[in-house]
Design a protein around this motif. Structure first.
Motif, PDB file in Angstrom:
ATOM      1  N   LYS A 185      21.144  28.665  11.932  1.00  0.00           N
ATOM      2  CA  LYS A 185      21.936  28.178  13.055  1.00  0.00           C
ATOM      3  C   LYS A 185      21.509  26.758  13.394  1.00  0.00           C
ATOM      4  O   LYS A 185      20.448  26.296  12.963  1.00  0.00           O
ATOM      5  CB  LYS A 185      21.737  29.082  14.279  1.00  0.00           C
ATOM      6  N   GLU A 186      22.344  26.079  14.165  1.00  0.00           N
ATOM      7  CA  GLU A 186      21.962  24.748  14.621  1.00  0.00           C
ATOM      8  C   GLU A 186      20.793  24.854  15.600  1.00  0.00           C
ATOM      9  O   GLU A 186      20.686  25.811  16.364  1.00  0.00           O
ATOM     10  CB  GLU A 186      23.151  24.067  15.287  1.00  0.00           C
ATOM     11  N   THR A 187      19.930  23.883  15.569  1.00  0.00           N
ATOM     12  CA  THR A 187      18.772  23.882  16.457  1.00  0.00           C
ATOM     13  C   THR A 187      18.494  22.470  16.938  1.00  0.00           C
ATOM     14  O   THR A 187      18.806  21.490  16.245  1.00  0.00           O
ATOM     15  CB  THR A 187      17.529  24.439  15.734  1.00  0.00           C
ATOM     16  N   ASP A 188      17.900  22.371  18.116  1.00  0.00           N
ATOM     17  CA  ASP A 188      17.496  21.060  18.617  1.00  0.00           C
ATOM     18  C   ASP A 188      16.034  20.770  18.303  1.00  0.00           C
ATOM     19  O   ASP A 188      15.483  19.769  18.761  1.00  0.00           O
ATOM     20  CB  ASP A 188      17.749  20.965  20.122  1.00  0.00           C
ATOM     21  N   LEU A 189      15.411  21.645  17.511  1.00  0.00           N
ATOM     22  CA  LEU A 189      14.026  21.396  17.118  1.00  0.00           C
ATOM     23  C   LEU A 189      13.955  20.217  16.159  1.00  0.00           C
ATOM     24  O   LEU A 189      14.819  20.050  15.297  1.00  0.00           O
ATOM     25  CB  LEU A 189      13.432  22.635  16.445  1.00  0.00           C
ATOM     26  N   PRO A 190      12.931  19.372  16.294  1.00  0.00           N
ATOM     27  CA  PRO A 190      12.807  18.216  15.401  1.00  0.00           C
ATOM     28  C   PRO A 190      12.378  18.637  13.999  1.00  0.00           C
ATOM     29  O   PRO A 190      11.736  19.677  13.817  1.00  0.00           O
ATOM     30  CB  PRO A 190      11.713  17.378  16.075  1.00  0.00           C
ATOM     31  N   GLU A 191      12.719  17.838  13.024  1.00  0.00           N
ATOM     32  CA  GLU A 191      12.236  18.056  11.669  1.00  0.00           C
ATOM     33  C   GLU A 191      10.730  17.785  11.627  1.00  0.00           C
ATOM     34  O   GLU A 191      10.214  16.957  12.384  1.00  0.00           O
ATOM     35  CB  GLU A 191      12.962  17.146  10.689  1.00  0.00           C
ATOM     36  N   ALA A 192      10.054  18.495  10.746  1.00  0.00           N
ATOM     37  CA  ALA A 192       8.606  18.330  10.623  1.00  0.00           C
ATOM     38  C   ALA A 192       8.247  18.193   9.149  1.00  0.00           C
ATOM     39  O   ALA A 192       8.890  18.795   8.284  1.00  0.00           O
ATOM     40  CB  ALA A 192       7.882  19.522  11.237  1.00  0.00           C
ATOM     41  N   SER A 193       7.215  17.430   8.872  1.00  0.00           N
ATOM     42  CA  SER A 193       6.734  17.279   7.500  1.00  0.00           C
ATOM     43  C   SER A 193       5.258  16.916   7.535  1.00  0.00           C
ATOM     44  O   SER A 193       4.713  16.554   8.592  1.00  0.00           O
ATOM     45  CB  SER A 193       7.520  16.190   6.761  1.00  0.00           C
ATOM     46  N   CYS A 194       4.620  16.977   6.385  1.00  0.00           N
ATOM     47  CA  CYS A 194       3.217  16.566   6.310  1.00  0.00           C
ATOM     48  C   CYS A 194       3.067  15.081   6.583  1.00  0.00           C
ATOM     49  O   CYS A 194       2.015  14.630   7.025  1.00  0.00           O
ATOM     50  CB  CYS A 194       2.651  16.903   4.933  1.00  0.00           C
ATOM     51  N   GLN A 195       4.131  14.324   6.331  1.00  0.00           N
ATOM     52  CA  GLN A 195       4.068  12.880   6.536  1.00  0.00           C
ATOM     53  C   GLN A 195       4.304  12.493   7.999  1.00  0.00           C
ATOM     54  O   GLN A 195       3.849  11.453   8.453  1.00  0.00           O
ATOM     55  CB  GLN A 195       5.118  12.184   5.667  1.00  0.00           C
ATOM     56  N   LYS A 196       4.994  13.391   8.751  1.00  0.00           N
ATOM     57  CA  LYS A 196       5.312  13.057  10.145  1.00  0.00           C
ATOM     58  C   LYS A 196       5.398  14.327  10.986  1.00  0.00           C
ATOM     59  O   LYS A 196       6.357  15.109  10.856  1.00  0.00           O
ATOM     60  CB  LYS A 196       6.629  12.292  10.220  1.00  0.00           C
ATOM     61  N   LEU A 197       4.400  14.538  11.831  1.00  0.00           N
ATOM     62  CA  LEU A 197       4.444  15.647  12.778  1.00  0.00           C
ATOM     63  C   LEU A 197       5.213  15.192  14.023  1.00  0.00           C
ATOM     64  O   LEU A 197       5.013  14.085  14.510  1.00  0.00           O
ATOM     65  CB  LEU A 197       3.024  16.082  13.171  1.00  0.00           C
ATOM     66  N   PRO A 198       6.082  16.042  14.550  1.00  0.00           N
ATOM     67  CA  PRO A 198       6.938  15.628  15.669  1.00  0.00           C
ATOM     68  C   PRO A 198       6.158  15.410  16.967  1.00  0.00           C
ATOM     69  O   PRO A 198       5.341  16.253  17.355  1.00  0.00           O
ATOM     70  CB  PRO A 198       7.912  16.801  15.824  1.00  0.00           C
ATOM     71  N   SER A 199       6.430  14.307  17.615  1.00  0.00           N
ATOM     72  CA  SER A 199       5.846  14.066  18.937  1.00  0.00           C
ATOM     73  C   SER A 199       6.536  14.912  20.002  1.00  0.00           C
ATOM     74  O   SER A 199       6.023  15.062  21.107  1.00  0.00           O
ATOM     75  CB  SER A 199       5.964  12.579  19.292  1.00  0.00           C
TER      76      SER A 199
END
Length: 224
Positions: free
Chosen positions: A1-15
């Motif tokens: 489903k659609e979500t407003d959660l930010p994308e996350a990766s090892c290169q950039k953790l969401p603030s």
């Protein structure tokens, strides 16, 4: 489903992550719920409080059909030689599935944080033996790989892993490296973190070279 959660990766953790740490079913069974379960209303309450992140501490003993470490087994090897060696509990995996599903329902990111096998503390022989990166460290890596395979299709927006929560070893590179490589083999793009700080993993360069995110932590949880 659609979500407003930010994308996350090892290169950039969401603030944008902000949340709480939740203890696992073993702790809940001892101190909160006698049946040791997590319930949907608890996940919803975290969302209603304005949070979008749960750091879920999980002793990997709990995933198995028996306890690798307990009152009857004072060393790691004493217990794993039983007939149930290496078996995972489908019931417990499905309980973990349900927690993840509720987090996804309420747009909460689940960070699965391994506390070890019998809690990652110097007092447990199997954890001390992990220092060499062999033996129990490789067994932990197999458990992590099973989890990584199970959730390989879950997007990073919903799920990430912390290899070890509160590792009390200041030189935990060799302890965590087998698990890192096992997770990456099963799920190369998984958002994967290791804790570093003033008391653990003080020289994280080797771990950073493996491509994991560094999660900085201040404080010493086991200090008197």
């Amino acid at each position: 489903k659609e979500t407003d959660l930010p994308e996350a990766s090892c290169q950039k953790l969401p603030s944008e992550w902000h949340g709480v740490v939740m203890d696992d079913m073993d702790w809940l069974g001892q101190y909160t719920h006698l049946d040791g379960n997590v319930y949907e209303y608890e996940i919803k309450a975290i969302k209603d409080a304005g949070f979008n992140f749960i750091g879920f501490n999980l002793d990997f003993n709990w995933l198995q059909d028996y306890w690798l470490f307990g009152d009857k087994a004072k060393t790691f090897a004493d217990y794993v030689d039983t007939g149930d060696k290496g078996k995972l509990s489908l019931e417990r995996l499905e309980q973990l599935d349900q927690i993840l599903a509720w987090c996804m329902k309420y747009d909460i990111h689940l960070n699965l944080r391994c506390t070890g096998v019998g809690y990652f503390d110097n007092s447990h022989n199997q954890n001390v033996a992990m220092r060499s990166g062999t033996g129990p460290a490789k067994k932990l890596a197999k458990l992590w790989q099973a989890i990584a395979v199970r959730y390989t299709d879950i997007p990073n927006a919903y799920l990430s892993f912390t290899v070890l929560s509160n590792p009390v070893f200041s030189y935990a590179d060799s302890v965590q490296e087998p698990s890192i490589k096992a997770i990456q083999e099963a799920s190369p793009d998984r958002c994967l973190m290791v804790e570093v700080g003033n008391w653990t993993n003080k020289k994280p360069e080797n771990l950073a070279k493996l491509g994991v995110a560094l999660s900085y932590r201040v404080g010493e949880p086991y200090a008197a």
